[in-house]
Design a protein around this motif. Structure first.
Motif, PDB file in Angstrom:
ATOM      1  N   PHE A 126      -1.426 -17.517   5.567  1.00 28.46           N
ATOM      2  CA  PHE A 126      -0.211 -18.058   6.694  1.00 28.46           C
ATOM      3  C   PHE A 126       1.180 -17.431   5.752  1.00 28.46           C
ATOM      4  O   PHE A 126       1.116 -17.591   4.863  1.00 28.46           O
ATOM      5  CB  PHE A 126      -0.661 -19.158   7.199  1.00 28.46           C
ATOM      6  N   THR A 127       2.018 -17.224   6.965  1.00 24.41           N
ATOM      7  CA  THR A 127       2.708 -17.178   6.355  1.00 24.41           C
ATOM      8  C   THR A 127       4.132 -18.406   6.547  1.00 24.41           C
ATOM      9  O   THR A 127       3.911 -19.040   7.685  1.00 24.41           O
ATOM     10  CB  THR A 127       4.653 -16.052   7.219  1.00 24.41           C
ATOM     11  N   LEU A 128       4.519 -18.960   5.800  1.00 21.86           N
ATOM     12  CA  LEU A 128       5.385 -20.757   6.509  1.00 21.86           C
ATOM     13  C   LEU A 128       6.789 -20.217   6.640  1.00 21.86           C
ATOM     14  O   LEU A 128       8.009 -19.470   6.430  1.00 21.86           O
ATOM     15  CB  LEU A 128       5.258 -20.773   4.594  1.00 21.86           C
ATOM     16  N   ILE A 129       7.125 -20.792   7.874  1.00 21.57           N
ATOM     17  CA  ILE A 129       8.584 -20.611   8.231  1.00 21.57           C
ATOM     18  C   ILE A 129       9.227 -21.930   7.951  1.00 21.57           C
ATOM     19  O   ILE A 129       8.958 -22.521   8.658  1.00 21.57           O
ATOM     20  CB  ILE A 129       8.014 -20.092   9.810  1.00 21.57           C
ATOM     21  N   TYR A 130      10.584 -22.055   7.396  1.00 23.62           N
ATOM     22  CA  TYR A 130      10.953 -23.209   6.547  1.00 23.62           C
ATOM     23  C   TYR A 130      12.661 -22.852   6.625  1.00 23.62           C
ATOM     24  O   TYR A 130      12.817 -21.800   6.235  1.00 23.62           O
ATOM     25  CB  TYR A 130      10.144 -23.660   5.425  1.00 23.62           C
ATOM     26  N   PRO A 131      12.917 -23.788   6.857  1.00 29.93           N
ATOM     27  CA  PRO A 131      14.646 -24.085   7.138  1.00 29.93           C
ATOM     28  C   PRO A 131      15.209 -22.899   6.563  1.00 29.93           C
ATOM     29  O   PRO A 131      15.683 -21.802   6.774  1.00 29.93           O
ATOM     30  CB  PRO A 131      15.207 -25.129   7.091  1.00 29.93           C
ATOM     31  N   GLU A 132      15.111 -22.744   5.123  1.00 29.73           N
ATOM     32  CA  GLU A 132      15.605 -21.871   4.320  1.00 29.73           C
ATOM     33  C   GLU A 132      14.348 -19.667   4.046  1.00 29.73           C
ATOM     34  O   GLU A 132      16.104 -19.334   2.997  1.00 29.73           O
ATOM     35  CB  GLU A 132      15.774 -22.556   2.614  1.00 29.73           C
ATOM     36  N   GLY A 133      14.004 -20.353   4.627  1.00 25.00           N
ATOM     37  CA  GLY A 133      13.315 -18.977   4.937  1.00 25.00           C
ATOM     38  C   GLY A 133      11.907 -18.659   4.452  1.00 25.00           C
ATOM     39  O   GLY A 133      11.498 -19.592   5.587  1.00 25.00           O
ATOM     40  N   ARG A 134      11.566 -18.047   4.287  1.00 20.74           N
ATOM     41  CA  ARG A 134       9.447 -17.798   4.579  1.00 20.74           C
ATOM     42  C   ARG A 134       9.094 -17.117   3.512  1.00 20.74           C
ATOM     43  O   ARG A 134       9.213 -17.156   2.538  1.00 20.74           O
ATOM     44  CB  ARG A 134       9.526 -16.758   5.132  1.00 20.74           C
ATOM     45  N   GLU A 135       8.022 -17.798   3.100  1.00 20.72           N
ATOM     46  CA  GLU A 135       6.843 -17.187   2.379  1.00 20.72           C
ATOM     47  C   GLU A 135       5.694 -17.391   2.544  1.00 20.72           C
ATOM     48  O   GLU A 135       5.002 -17.917   3.235  1.00 20.72           O
ATOM     49  CB  GLU A 135       7.141 -19.204   1.623  1.00 20.72           C
ATOM     50  N   GLU A 136       4.928 -17.105   2.399  1.00 22.84           N
ATOM     51  CA  GLU A 136       3.178 -16.407   1.992  1.00 22.84           C
ATOM     52  C   GLU A 136       2.449 -16.975   1.535  1.00 22.84           C
ATOM     53  O   GLU A 136       2.677 -17.306   0.100  1.00 22.84           O
ATOM     54  CB  GLU A 136       2.881 -14.911   2.006  1.00 22.84           C
ATOM     55  N   VAL A 137       1.827 -17.969   1.770  1.00 30.48           N
ATOM     56  CA  VAL A 137       0.757 -19.038   1.439  1.00 30.48           C
ATOM     57  C   VAL A 137      -0.448 -18.093   1.375  1.00 30.48           C
ATOM     58  O   VAL A 137      -0.952 -18.154   2.510  1.00 30.48           O
ATOM     59  CB  VAL A 137       1.347 -20.038   2.398  1.00 30.48           C
ATOM     60  N   VAL A 138      -1.146 -19.267   0.302  1.00 32.44           N
ATOM     61  CA  VAL A 138      -2.712 -18.968   0.605  1.00 32.44           C
ATOM     62  C   VAL A 138      -3.268 -20.001  -0.043  1.00 32.44           C
ATOM     63  O   VAL A 138      -3.120 -20.386  -1.212  1.00 32.44           O
ATOM     64  CB  VAL A 138      -2.947 -17.666  -0.768  1.00 32.44           C
ATOM     65  N   ILE A 139      -4.635 -20.344   0.667  1.00 32.46           N
ATOM     66  CA  ILE A 139      -5.691 -21.202   0.217  1.00 32.46           C
ATOM     67  C   ILE A 139      -6.995 -21.014   0.200  1.00 32.46           C
ATOM     68  O   ILE A 139      -7.038 -20.468   0.979  1.00 32.46           O
ATOM     69  CB  ILE A 139      -4.460 -23.120   0.679  1.00 32.46           C
ATOM     70  N   ARG A 140      -7.432 -21.852  -0.424  1.00 32.40           N
ATOM     71  CA  ARG A 140      -8.617 -21.580  -0.802  1.00 32.40           C
ATOM     72  C   ARG A 140      -9.937 -22.397   0.528  1.00 32.40           C
ATOM     73  O   ARG A 140     -10.696 -22.109   0.376  1.00 32.40           O
ATOM     74  CB  ARG A 140      -9.232 -22.488  -1.761  1.00 32.40           C
TER      75      ARG A 140
ATOM     76  N   GLU B 123       2.709 -19.457  11.041  1.00 27.48           N
ATOM     77  CA  GLU B 123       2.809 -18.269  11.748  1.00 27.48           C
ATOM     78  C   GLU B 123       1.352 -16.984  10.973  1.00 27.48           C
ATOM     79  O   GLU B 123       1.672 -16.966  10.207  1.00 27.48           O
ATOM     80  CB  GLU B 123       3.763 -17.217  11.979  1.00 27.48           C
ATOM     81  N   ASN B 124       1.280 -16.295  11.628  1.00 26.78           N
ATOM     82  CA  ASN B 124      -0.017 -15.139  11.128  1.00 26.78           C
ATOM     83  C   ASN B 124      -1.449 -15.655  10.143  1.00 26.78           C
ATOM     84  O   ASN B 124      -1.196 -15.219   9.668  1.00 26.78           O
ATOM     85  CB  ASN B 124       0.685 -14.405  10.341  1.00 26.78           C
ATOM     86  N   ILE B 125      -1.580 -16.730  10.942  1.00 24.14           N
ATOM     87  CA  ILE B 125      -3.197 -17.267  10.218  1.00 24.14           C
ATOM     88  C   ILE B 125      -3.981 -17.223  10.157  1.00 24.14           C
ATOM     89  O   ILE B 125      -4.675 -16.500  11.092  1.00 24.14           O
ATOM     90  CB  ILE B 125      -3.183 -18.873  10.744  1.00 24.14           C
ATOM     91  N   HIS B 126      -4.938 -16.153   9.167  1.00 22.11           N
ATOM     92  CA  HIS B 126      -5.733 -15.422   9.042  1.00 22.11           C
ATOM     93  C   HIS B 126      -7.220 -15.251   7.868  1.00 22.11           C
ATOM     94  O   HIS B 126      -5.764 -16.107   7.244  1.00 22.11           O
ATOM     95  CB  HIS B 126      -5.452 -13.854   9.032  1.00 22.11           C
ATOM     96  N   ILE B 127      -7.285 -15.043   7.950  1.00 22.87           N
ATOM     97  CA  ILE B 127      -8.853 -15.093   6.464  1.00 22.87           C
ATOM     98  C   ILE B 127      -8.774 -13.209   6.541  1.00 22.87           C
ATOM     99  O   ILE B 127      -8.999 -13.057   6.366  1.00 22.87           O
ATOM    100  CB  ILE B 127      -9.691 -15.399   6.857  1.00 22.87           C
TER     101      ILE B 127
END
Length: 461
Positions: free
Chosen positions: A261-275, A250-254
């Protein structure tokens, strides 16, 4: 391995040499043969590598496979087999069973290599891994990959590509994956499979031996795969951006030129940054994190490996040239889906000038080639691109669609890379961003090279 063990594994016949001879290296390139090597000559369309047998044995190789011909050195191992490629596959399958490590098999119409690299980057945060080198994902490449397995490795990530019926059955027999990933079902190889449903059926054979103990990760944004998920005989994990995906972005942006983006998974959420830019790379990151979590690596740790991953040459590699010109080198290969993902990345670039696409023929589309190119042209016309340059005969259908769309997008068509390159050099303006893409057989890297050489005084990749 000893020569005797190999003879038994491949159901061959030892014509010459000592069965106790130790084999330490497998090669199909005569130039790579060395002491302890077993040379496997491949019969190609133009060259039968059996003609190099005497040469590799003279250079120190320990032995050879052969499907025809005479013994050239009675002191060296000569193993007679029915078919050298099939024998190599049988040997690879036998060798793979010597290792008790999980193997992740990756298939799909496009994106297998980049997905493999990102999964490996995530798994490396917790395991000693082995991965497919480059894109060695064929009936020949997969066995060569398996021969690189060795003690001390804890996990293998193996790309499995097919282009004809029956090939996945062979690859599964070689690899015996414990976990499978299917990136998507697209229009690649329609000449062979006819329709995408047939492509999916063949790709999903990667799970043919799966039970409740195995797991398959499917792209939940792909309509065909999402539909297939309901009938799978093993546990399924969906990744994507659609509701219902187990690993969702969710919330995919540059931000600062990076995908966030924000990762939503069964146990929670995590902010992820990739190049890597592009929606498809968000999906790659999702499945990489999901596979890592399956093997006990928490997303908070897996994302660290992804943040360091820099990408692969010729796959959406961004070149920053002089005069503010940016060139996306996406020349490794092409399909209608990957062209659209390339345009997506082009739109994400922050440049003051125009967005220009250089598109060369998409091969292997069979009887539907003209129509597929035309349909893609209609989609490109709707994408907001400022200019289109085409190379090749098939792309003239795409150029016609651009004109027919009435969008007023300038389009120039050329028969050669050289002609397209010269036109671009004379017409590119300061601040322009250019996507260069085409099937491997079109050699669009020639266009990238020409642009780099012309605008190279401040070039950096």
């Amino acid at each position: 391995m000893t020569a005797g063990e190999i003879v038994k594994a491949v159901e061959g016949t030892l014509l010459a040499g000592d069965p106790e001879t130790v084999i330490e290296h497998i090669c199909i390139d005569s130039r790579e043969a060395r002491e302890g090597s077993l040379f496997i000559p491949i019969i190609g369309e133009k060259v039968d590598a059996h003609k190099f047998i005497a040469q590799v044995l003279d250079n120190g190789a320990a032995g050879v496979f052969m499907s025809h011909g005479d013994v050239t050195d009675p002191d060296k191992v000569h193993i007679l087999v029915d078919d050298t490629v099939k024998a190599m596959g049988r040997l690879a399958a036998w060798y793979r069973r010597m290792f008790d490590m999980p193997i992740i098999g990756i298939t799909g119409s496009v994106g297998k290599t980049s997905t493999k690299e990102m999964i490996n980057a995530a798994l490396e945060t917790g395991f000693r891994t082995m991965k497919t080198a480059g894109n060695q994902n064929s009936q020949i490449g997969v066995p060569l990959t398996l021969f690189r397995m060795e003690q001390g490795q804890e996990m293998a990530v193996i790309e499995m590509g097919i282009s004809e019926y029956g090939e996945m059955d062979n690859l599964v027999r070689f690899v015996e994956p414990d976990v499978a990933v299917v990136t998507n079902i697209g229009e690649a190889h329609l000449a062979q499979f006819g329709k995408m449903e047939n492509t999916m059926k063949e790709k999903l054979k990667i799970t043919s031996h799966f039970t409740e103990k195995n797991r398959v990760f499917l792209n939940g944004d792909d309509p065909l795969l999402r539909q297939a998920a309901a009938s799978m005989k093993c546990p399924v994990v969906l990744f994507g951006t659609e509701p219902g995906c187990d690993y969702r972005a969710e919330n995919i942006h540059i931000e600062d030129g990076k995908n966030c983006f924000t990762l939503i998974y069964p146990e929670g959420r995590e902010e992820v940054v990739i190049r890597q830019l592009g929606h498809h790379n968000v999906l790659n990151a999702l499945v990489a994190i999901a596979v890592a979590k399956h093997f006990g690596i928490e997303p908070s740790k897996a994302k660290e490996g992804l943040s360091k991953y820099e990408g692969l040459p010729m796959r959406q590699q961004i070149n920053h040239l002089s005069h503010g010109i940016k060139v996306i080198d996406d020349t490794y290969n092409a399909s209608p889906a990957s062209v659209k993902s390339g345009i997506n990345v082009l739109h994400q670039l922050d440049n003051p000038g125009r967005k220009i696409t250089v598109l060369a023929d998409i091969l292997e589309l069979g009887d539907m080639s003209w129509q597929r190119h035309y349909d893609l042209g209609m989609e490109v016309a709707e994408s907001g691109i400022d200019m289109v340059v085409t190379v090749g005969q098939e792309m003239k259908a795409l150029a016609k669609a651009i004109v027919d769309s009435g969008k007023g997008i300038p389009v120039c068509s050329f028969d050669s890379n050289d002609a397209a390159s010269q036109w671009l050099i004379g017409n590119i303006q300061d601040g322009d961003a250019v996507l260069v893409k085409g099937s491997r057989g079109m050699h669009e890297e020639e266009v990238v090279k020409a642009l780099r050489e012309r605008f190279a005084n401040k070039a950096e990749s």
